[in-house]
Motif scaffolding. Structure first.
Motif, PDB file in Angstrom:
ATOM      1  N   LEU A   1     -36.623   1.114 -50.067  1.00 50.48           N
ATOM      2  CA  LEU A   1     -37.552   1.144 -48.939  1.00 50.48           C
ATOM      3  C   LEU A   1     -38.985   1.277 -49.438  1.00 50.48           C
ATOM      4  O   LEU A   1     -39.888   0.551 -49.017  1.00 50.48           O
ATOM      5  CB  LEU A   1     -37.210   2.320 -48.022  1.00 50.48           C
ATOM      6  CG  LEU A   1     -38.215   2.535 -46.889  1.00 50.48           C
ATOM      7  CD1 LEU A   1     -38.085   1.421 -45.862  1.00 50.48           C
ATOM      8  CD2 LEU A   1     -38.039   3.894 -46.238  1.00 50.48           C
ATOM      9  N   MET A   2     -39.191   2.213 -50.380  1.00 47.76           N
ATOM     10  CA  MET A   2     -40.544   2.425 -50.885  1.00 47.76           C
ATOM     11  C   MET A   2     -41.088   1.167 -51.540  1.00 47.76           C
ATOM     12  O   MET A   2     -42.253   0.816 -51.384  1.00 47.76           O
ATOM     13  CB  MET A   2     -40.572   3.601 -51.863  1.00 47.76           C
ATOM     14  CG  MET A   2     -40.394   4.938 -51.162  1.00 47.76           C
ATOM     15  SD  MET A   2     -40.577   6.335 -52.263  1.00 47.76           S
ATOM     16  CE  MET A   2     -42.345   6.396 -52.417  1.00 47.76           C
TER      17      MET A   2
ATOM     18  N   MET B   1     -50.408   5.340 -54.458  1.00 47.30           N
ATOM     19  CA  MET B   1     -50.065   6.736 -54.174  1.00 47.30           C
ATOM     20  C   MET B   1     -50.985   7.646 -54.948  1.00 47.30           C
ATOM     21  O   MET B   1     -51.247   7.420 -56.121  1.00 47.30           O
ATOM     22  CB  MET B   1     -48.617   7.008 -54.584  1.00 47.30           C
ATOM     23  CG  MET B   1     -47.639   6.855 -53.452  1.00 47.30           C
ATOM     24  SD  MET B   1     -46.090   7.701 -53.757  1.00 47.30           S
ATOM     25  CE  MET B   1     -45.206   6.482 -54.688  1.00 47.30           C
TER      26      MET B   1
ATOM     27  N   GLN C   1     -45.515   3.513 -59.785  1.00 47.51           N
ATOM     28  CA  GLN C   1     -45.440   4.678 -58.892  1.00 47.51           C
ATOM     29  C   GLN C   1     -44.035   5.264 -58.866  1.00 47.51           C
ATOM     30  O   GLN C   1     -43.864   6.481 -58.917  1.00 47.51           O
ATOM     31  CB  GLN C   1     -45.870   4.282 -57.472  1.00 47.51           C
ATOM     32  CG  GLN C   1     -47.362   4.014 -57.351  1.00 47.51           C
ATOM     33  CD  GLN C   1     -47.743   3.457 -55.988  1.00 47.51           C
ATOM     34  OE1 GLN C   1     -46.930   2.827 -55.311  1.00 47.51           O
ATOM     35  NE2 GLN C   1     -48.974   3.679 -55.583  1.00 47.51           N
TER      36      GLN C   1
ATOM     37  N   ALA D   1     -40.139  -1.897 -50.829  1.00 56.95           N
ATOM     38  CA  ALA D   1     -40.382  -2.856 -49.752  1.00 56.95           C
ATOM     39  C   ALA D   1     -41.696  -2.537 -49.045  1.00 56.95           C
ATOM     40  O   ALA D   1     -42.391  -3.427 -48.576  1.00 56.95           O
ATOM     41  CB  ALA D   1     -39.223  -2.840 -48.766  1.00 56.95           C
ATOM     42  N   LEU D   2     -42.036  -1.249 -49.007  1.00 59.17           N
ATOM     43  CA  LEU D   2     -43.283  -0.853 -48.343  1.00 59.17           C
ATOM     44  C   LEU D   2     -44.473  -0.931 -49.304  1.00 59.17           C
ATOM     45  O   LEU D   2     -45.549  -0.443 -48.993  1.00 59.17           O
ATOM     46  CB  LEU D   2     -43.160   0.552 -47.765  1.00 59.17           C
ATOM     47  CG  LEU D   2     -42.107   0.731 -46.666  1.00 59.17           C
ATOM     48  CD1 LEU D   2     -42.137   2.138 -46.113  1.00 59.17           C
ATOM     49  CD2 LEU D   2     -42.322  -0.274 -45.539  1.00 59.17           C
ATOM     50  N   GLY D   3     -44.252  -1.503 -50.476  1.00 57.53           N
ATOM     51  CA  GLY D   3     -45.376  -1.773 -51.369  1.00 57.53           C
ATOM     52  C   GLY D   3     -45.561  -0.812 -52.522  1.00 57.53           C
ATOM     53  O   GLY D   3     -46.583  -0.863 -53.205  1.00 57.53           O
ATOM     54  N   ALA D   4     -44.590   0.089 -52.759  1.00 57.35           N
ATOM     55  CA  ALA D   4     -44.720   0.987 -53.910  1.00 57.35           C
ATOM     56  C   ALA D   4     -44.527   0.182 -55.193  1.00 57.35           C
ATOM     57  O   ALA D   4     -43.634  -0.657 -55.272  1.00 57.35           O
ATOM     58  CB  ALA D   4     -43.696   2.111 -53.833  1.00 57.35           C
ATOM     59  N   SER D   5     -45.379   0.437 -56.187  1.00 56.46           N
ATOM     60  CA  SER D   5     -45.280  -0.325 -57.434  1.00 56.46           C
ATOM     61  C   SER D   5     -44.235   0.304 -58.347  1.00 56.46           C
ATOM     62  O   SER D   5     -43.824   1.438 -58.148  1.00 56.46           O
ATOM     63  CB  SER D   5     -46.633  -0.349 -58.132  1.00 56.46           C
ATOM     64  OG  SER D   5     -46.983   0.957 -58.533  1.00 56.46           O
ATOM     65  N   ARG D   6     -43.837  -0.472 -59.353  1.00 61.07           N
ATOM     66  CA  ARG D   6     -42.925   0.049 -60.375  1.00 61.07           C
ATOM     67  C   ARG D   6     -43.462   1.323 -60.983  1.00 61.07           C
ATOM     68  O   ARG D   6     -42.748   2.274 -61.228  1.00 61.07           O
ATOM     69  CB  ARG D   6     -42.823  -0.969 -61.509  1.00 61.07           C
ATOM     70  CG  ARG D   6     -41.717  -1.940 -61.354  1.00 61.07           C
ATOM     71  CD  ARG D   6     -41.646  -2.699 -62.654  1.00 61.07           C
ATOM     72  NE  ARG D   6     -40.599  -3.671 -62.580  1.00 61.07           N
ATOM     73  CZ  ARG D   6     -40.091  -4.271 -63.648  1.00 61.07           C
ATOM     74  NH1 ARG D   6     -40.565  -3.991 -64.837  1.00 61.07           N
ATOM     75  NH2 ARG D   6     -39.129  -5.139 -63.517  1.00 61.07           N
TER      76      ARG D   6
END
Ligand SMILES: Nc1ncnc2c1ncn2[C@@H]1O[C@H](COP(=O)(O)OP(=O)(O)OP(=O)(O)O)[C@@H](O)[C@H]1O
Ligand SMILES: [Mg+2]
Lengths: 422, 226
Positions: free
Chosen positions: A322-323, A1, A332, A325-330
């Motif tokens: 959801l975020m 992000m 972020q 699951a969609l690949g957002a890191s800790r």
């Protein structure tokens, strides 16, 4: 992000729960406003005090007194009578000629200027006489002048007067008064009124720390005092204090050594800064107390932020899941919530500072026109930009800390648990 | 054909007070690049759990998961995030849309997470919305869409990063026959066009028949693979 996107999302989230955000920002706002006003007041007063320092003491001078047996005027102790010590008003031990000679011998003393305090009755430039008090000139005194110059020892009958005397003595402006003559009246040792003709060489600006008395040359002060004390054993050749000059290039340690030598010889020596230091300490103490109130308000606001952010994390559990699951890191997720918390701090602090500046300016303007109108150049409340910015950043950091626990909680959410969360 | 995801002796146990719930036991599956697989079974049999583990969203209690020949448990958190963001697309049973955000914002969320610049994001988002027939709804709030439109939006969101695999949990479960057919058609069109691997959890035998093969799960075990 992208950082910018995180900031954007955070602001959007804050707007989503408007009432809650407004209330939390409000709590920060109150703390920030308090801090902003107390700091503004402190800065205003201290800037003025520092500015005025030059008006009461010349560089490289110490004020010397006999070391007082009773340091505290309200002490319950009673000192034994010492026939060698003349004691003046308020029980202050006085300096005599022997003392002055002793002081002149102290290493580092360049010049001894005993403080002649002439007791004037009036000043007049026509029919009307006005009460007046005088200081003796000290070379290098950095008075703020409205017009003309400070007293010069080469012109012994030249005096400077505070600008409040301009109108009473019958002049339209300070400039018009420059170079005119006036008469000083005083009583000599026998109670007979004497007049002395003087020339006005300068007009002083009014200030907080003294400067409201006229200034006369050392020669004139000495002459008047001699007239007033001649033949009076308890007063003649006796001084409450004396100014001494030292090399203004002395380091702080060398100055401390010099003061210590005075102390060892039985005298107390202080710079004007030392004397003003007491005022500064009092101001500082009051400001610290006021700041503590501001900090307590901010502490309460900090708990408000913790609470708000915990609620926010709970409400948005599935969104966080959801975020992730969609690949957002800790990182972020943590950043997203931390920026949200810091933003609460930012808005509260900025609004607090802004409103503080507005209120401070209004109060300052009012005060300058009203109860502080004699103190030219005095801004009751001052807002230097850097400390104001530092306060805003500090509050943002506090808000960030308050948000750390909820942000950590959000960043650690397991995506599955979050997605199954109803 | 290349094996993309492989599970060996997977099990998942939920510790719950006295008796543990065994959600999965001795699961062995291999999913090949480009195929379509249906996971079928009764409610509570462990289908969703299996899909979540295959998609790295959940961790098995025991056993091994391989992704593209690598052990999943050896992947760093950053690599897991990368796989979820770039290689996998998800369609969940309960949509998981942000109702207050616009349709365009919802579809581009994976790109926001990936750090794609706004202009490129919006361009791709609009193209993807056109693909699923939602272009005219781009500026609308997601909460204003019908159920079928929401599911199409979810599929668009799953596809926007051009993933290798789409995991869909009951993609037609909440839809009427007509909308279910539209969504099914969409999924298989993309599957064929872009060679995207499909892993679909479903109750619907008709949807399962469209897949290359079905895995029947019963009480946490695979009882039939056809
Ligand atoms: N977090 C959990 N804690 C305890 N047990 C769980 C948890 N999640 C799932 N289970 C149990 O694991 C088993 C499998 O659940 P799962 O959601 O995979 O079923 P499913 O086949 O997807 O069912 P459905 O078709 O109804 O969605 C169920 O018995 C469920 O109760
Ligand atoms: Mg399920």
């Amino acid at each position: 992000m992208k950082f910018f996107d995180i900031v954007k999302i955070s602001q959007k989230n804050l707007l989503r729960a408007k009432l809650r955000t407004v209330l939390t920002v409000g709590a920060v706002f109150i703390g920030a406003l308090t801090l902003s006003l107390t700091n503004g007041l402190g800065n205003g007063v201290k800037a003025y005090v520092n500015d005025q320092l030059g008006n009461v003491g010349a560089e490289g001078t110490l004020i010397v007194r006999v070391k007082q047996s009773q340091q505290n005027p309200v002490s319950t102790d009673v000192s034994e009578y010492n026939p060698d010590r003349q004691v003046g008003t308020f029980n202050i031990s006085l300096l005599d000629e022997t003392d002055l000679e002793k002081i002149a011998q102290i290493e580092g003393v360049l010049e001894v200027i005993p403080d002649n305090l002439p007791q004037l009755d009036y000043i007049t430039a026509g029919d009307k006489k006005f009460e007046v008090a005088a200081y003796q000139n000290i070379e290098g005194l950095n008075l703020t002048m409205t017009a003309g110059d400070t007293v010069n020892e080469d012109v012994p009958n030249g005096i400077t007067v505070p600008n409040k005397y301009v109108a009473p003595l019958g002049y339209n402006s300070a400039e018009a008064m420059l170079g005119t003559t006036a008469t000083l009246g005083y009583k000599d040792a026998n109670g007979k009124t004497k007049n002395y003709e003087v020339t006005i060489v300068g007009i002083q600006e009014q200030s907080l720390l003294g400067n409201s008395n006229i200034v006369v040359s050392q020669t004139l002060a000495e002459k008047i005092v001699k007239d007033q004390t001649d033949g009076v054993a308890s007063l003649s050749g006796k001084y409450v204090d004396s100014t001494i000059k030292y090399d203004p290039n002395l380091s702080k340690e060398e100055l401390d050594d010099l003061k210590q030598r005075f102390n060892d010889a039985g005298y107390g020596a202080q710079t004007v800064q030392d004397q003003i230091g007491i005022i500064s300490t009092v101001i500082d103490t009051i400001l610290i107390i006021l700041n503590v109130f501001g900090l307590i308000a901010l502490l309460a606001a900090g708990f408000g932020i913790v609470n708000t952010q915990l609620m926010s994390v709970n409400e948005r559990t599935s969104e966080i899941g959801l975020m992730k699951a969609l690949g957002a890191s800790r990182k972020q997720i943590f950043l997203m919530f931390s920026i949200e918390a810091a933003s609460i701090g930012f808005w509260g602090a900025s609004l607090g500072a802004a409103v503080g500046i507005v209120i401070g300016t209004i109060v300052s303007d009012f005060a300058s026109k009203d109860f502080l109108k004699d103190f030219v150049g005095f801004r009751l409340v001052a807002f230097p930009p850097l400390p104001t910015l530092a306060v805003i950043l500090g509050i943002m950091f506090l808000a960030f800390l308050a948000g750390a626990l909820p942000s950590l909680k959000a960043s650690r959410l397991d995506p599955i648990k979050a997605l199954r969360y109803e | 054909m290349k094996t993309l995801i492989e599970a060996k002796n997977l099990s998942k146990v939920y510790p719950s007070g006295g008796e543990d719930t065994v959600a999965l036991k001795d699961i062995n599956v291999a999913i090949t690049q480009g195929e379509s697989v249906a996971i079928i079974g009764k409610s509570g049999s462990g289908k969703s759990t299996l899909m979540h583990i295959l998609a790295t969203l959940d961790r098995p209690t025991d056993g091994e998961l391989m992704f593209a020949g690598r052990h999943a448990h050896n992947l760093t958190p950053a690599q897991v995030d990368h796989v979820r963001n770039k290689r996998f697309g998800f369609v969940f049973q309960q949509f998981f849309l942000n109702a207050r955000n616009t349709v365009l914002e919802n579809v581009t969320l994976p790109l926001v997470i990936a750090g794609v610049p706004a202009a490129e994001r919006n361009r791709k988002g609009l193209a993807m919305l056109e693909n699923v027939g939602l272009l005219d709804k781009a500026k609308k709030r997601a909460g204003e869409l019908s159920g079928g439109q929401k599911q199409r939006l979810c599929i668009a969101r799953a596809l926007i990063t051009k993933p290798l695999v789409i995991f869909a949990d009951e993609p037609t479960g909440n839809l009427d026959t007509e909308n279910g057919a539209i969504v099914t058609e969409l999924l298989f069109k993309l599957h064929k066009q872009h060679n995207i691997t499909l892993v679909i959890v479903t109750h619907d035998p008709d949807l399962a028949k469209l897949c290359d093969r079905s895995i029947l799960v019963k009480d946490g075990r695979i009882v039939e693979a056809a």
